[in-house]
Write a protein that holds these residues in place. Structure first.
Motif, short mmCIF file in Angstrom:
data_model
loop_
_atom_site.label_atom_id
_atom_site.label_comp_id
_atom_site.label_asym_id
_atom_site.label_seq_id
_atom_site.Cartn_x
_atom_site.Cartn_y
_atom_site.Cartn_z
N LYS A 1 0.83 -1.20 0.00
CA LYS A 1 0.00 0.00 0.00
C LYS A 1 0.87 1.26 0.00
O LYS A 1 2.04 1.23 0.37
CB LYS A 1 -0.93 0.02 1.21
N LYS A 2 0.29 2.36 -0.44
CA LYS A 2 0.99 3.64 -0.46
C LYS A 2 1.03 4.22 0.94
O LYS A 2 0.05 4.17 1.68
CB LYS A 2 0.28 4.61 -1.41
N ILE A 3 2.17 4.78 1.31
CA ILE A 3 2.32 5.38 2.64
C ILE A 3 1.74 6.79 2.63
O ILE A 3 2.10 7.63 1.81
CB ILE A 3 3.80 5.42 3.06
N VAL A 4 0.84 7.04 3.57
CA VAL A 4 0.24 8.36 3.76
C VAL A 4 0.44 8.75 5.21
O VAL A 4 -0.04 8.06 6.12
CB VAL A 4 -1.26 8.36 3.40
N PHE A 5 1.13 9.85 5.46
CA PHE A 5 1.42 10.27 6.83
C PHE A 5 0.14 10.65 7.56
O PHE A 5 -0.77 11.25 7.00
CB PHE A 5 2.38 11.46 6.85
N CYS A 6 0.10 10.30 8.86
CA CYS A 6 -1.00 10.67 9.74
C CYS A 6 -0.42 11.55 10.84
O CYS A 6 0.62 11.23 11.40
CB CYS A 6 -1.64 9.42 10.33
N THR A 7 -1.07 12.65 11.15
CA THR A 7 -0.50 13.63 12.08
C THR A 7 -0.85 13.37 13.54
O THR A 7 -0.27 13.97 14.43
CB THR A 7 -0.96 15.05 11.72
N ASP A 8 -1.81 12.47 13.82
CA ASP A 8 -2.21 12.24 15.21
C ASP A 8 -2.12 10.78 15.64
O ASP A 8 -2.60 10.42 16.70
CB ASP A 8 -3.62 12.77 15.44
N ASN A 9 -1.51 9.94 14.81
CA ASN A 9 -1.40 8.53 15.15
C ASN A 9 -0.28 7.92 14.30
O ASN A 9 0.47 8.65 13.67
CB ASN A 9 -2.73 7.81 14.88
N TYR A 10 -0.16 6.62 14.29
CA TYR A 10 0.83 5.98 13.43
C TYR A 10 0.34 5.97 11.99
O TYR A 10 -0.86 5.94 11.72
CB TYR A 10 1.12 4.55 13.90
N PHE A 11 1.27 6.03 11.02
CA PHE A 11 0.90 6.05 9.61
C PHE A 11 1.09 4.69 8.93
O PHE A 11 0.69 4.49 7.80
CB PHE A 11 1.66 7.13 8.84
N LEU A 12 1.74 3.77 9.67
CA LEU A 12 1.99 2.45 9.12
C LEU A 12 2.13 1.47 10.28
O LEU A 12 2.64 1.83 11.34
CB LEU A 12 3.29 2.46 8.30
N SER A 13 1.66 0.25 10.08
CA SER A 13 1.80 -0.77 11.12
C SER A 13 2.10 -2.11 10.46
O SER A 13 1.81 -2.33 9.28
CB SER A 13 0.55 -0.87 11.98
#
Length: 415
Positions: free
Chosen positions: A159-171
């Motif tokens: 999947k494409k990585i998309v940053f998240c500003t209030d949590n993890y963006f990848l697991s």
């Protein structure tokens, strides 16, 4: 370092890390920014050059190893990660052996260090039995996040990585069922669990402000376009009047004539120590550095050679030696124990690298394997290479086990 004096104080403007702007290159963005708003601080220059979305130095390439621009200790030898893992286990035990561990790595590179740590933990499963564990990575590069995921999870990231500003963006999850989480900032890592931090060659890449004392007055160094109007050439300039940074970042008793200060480093250390204090955890910081003695350490690296900081923007690493006195003072503002800095030579020796080397040499008859083991050991330990230039600082909770004299046991490796 040569510089000239800037004749006018110019305004400053900071880009957003989630910016949707996509210049063709870092150089194009910096040149256009200076043309529009005037000279920029060295701190902002570093931030743009290293981490600007899509075109920043760390954002879209593998910069490590022989094919990259520099090599790190985890890439040199498995022994480094094994000894860091041993340090974690020892400190976990000294802090009461809690039933859960939340590991946090700042700037995990390719994921090599984390891989060696997890492999060593697996070998020590009898020591860590019934201990719940998760690993959190603070990483700004989508490219490197993908590399880390595929190494540690042993499968491709689809999947494409998309940053998240209030949590993890990848697991993800390792084959041994250890949960992994990726964050683009430390403040999105959850609080409250026993926390162990590792920051290896992380702080030397954080932006620094550069100051020069001229005629008894501190002035800040900025980056400007050359005065002959040549758009493609940059130069260092001194602003004529002290900036707010001059008045707030330089210690009153500073005796040096030039200083480099990284306020972001101080904020991150304070965030780490706050979490260590509340969770009874520990942190280990390793980097090229000094104890408040060096003056001008800003430099570029490309293909393992020193490079001009103002050239090849986005194509070469930009780094400054870490001021461990500054980090130590930041850590001591919280209720924690701080040890070091000590040299990498002493730290790894205290952890038993000589014994580990002999064990590995005895277990292999392959001449190439033995050559690499000895070569990696020498680079890490030799005072003329990494041995003295690389320093370690530890931060731990004060809730430590007591010795027979009712004193807290010493921090592992810093005796």
């Amino acid at each position: 370092m040569e510089f000239s004096t800037c004749t006018e104080l110019q305004s400053r403007c900071f880009y957003r890390s989630d910016s949707k702007q996509s210049p063709a290159s870092v150089a194009e963005f910096i040149y256009n920014k200076i043309l529009t708003t005037g000279p920029i601080s060295v701190s902002e220059f570093m931030k743009i050059a290293l981490t600007f979305p899509k075109v920043g130095y760390y954002m879209n390439r593998d910069v490590f190893g022989k094919q990259g621009d520099f090599v790190t200790s985890p890439e040199l030898s498995q022994m480094f990660g094994e000894l860091i893992a041993a340090w974690f286990v020892s400190e976990w035990n000294n802090l009461g052996a809690p039933g859960s561990i939340q590991l946090v790595e700042l700037g995990p590179g390719r994921g090599t260090l984390a891989c060696d740590i997890l492999r060593t933990f697996k070998q020590l499963r009898q020591v860590l039995q019934d201990t719940k564990m998760s690993f959190h990575f603070v990483e700004m590069s989508p490219f490197l996040s993908k590399v880390q995921y595929e190494l540690l999870c042993c499968k491709p990231l689809e999947k494409k990585i998309v940053f998240c500003t209030d949590n993890y963006f990848l697991s993800g999850r390792t084959p041994e069922n250890i949960d992994l989480f990726w964050h683009n900032a430390l403040d999105t890592v959850p609080r409250g669990t026993f926390m162990l931090f590792i920051a290896h060659e992380f702080f030397d890449a954080l932006p620094v402000h550069k100051f020069v004392k001229k005629d008894g007055i501190w002035k800040e160094m900025y980056i400007d376009i050359c005065s002959d109007g040549t758009k493609k050439n940059l130069r260092f300039v001194l602003l004529p009047n002290p900036t707010l940074a001059c008045k707030t970042l330089i210690a009153r008793d500073e005796a040096r004539q030039q200083v480099e200060v990284s306020p972001q480093s101080s904020l991150i250390v304070q965030e780490m120590t706050s979490r260590i204090s509340e969770s009874n955890g520990a942190a280990l910081i390793g980097d090229y550095g000094h104890f408040g003695t060096k003056e001008d350490t800003l430099r570029g690296f490309k293909k393992h050679q020193l490079a001009d900081v103002l050239s090849d923007l986005g194509e070469c690493d930009i780094t400054a030696d870490v001021d461990f006195k500054y980090l130590r003072n930041a850590a001591l503002q919280c209720n924690v124990d701080v040890s070091g800095p000590i040299s990498q030579h002493n730290f790894l020796k205290h952890l038993g690298i000589d014994t580990r080397l002999m064990m590995l040499l005895r277990s292999s008859s392959d001449p190439e394997v033995r050559r690499k083991l000895i070569g990696g050991y020498d680079i890490m330990i030799n005072p003329a290479q990494m041995g003295e230039r690389f320093q370690f600082l530890s931060i731990t909770s004060r809730s430590r086990l007591k010795d027979k004299n009712n004193k807290s046991v010493p921090i592992t490796g810093f005796e």
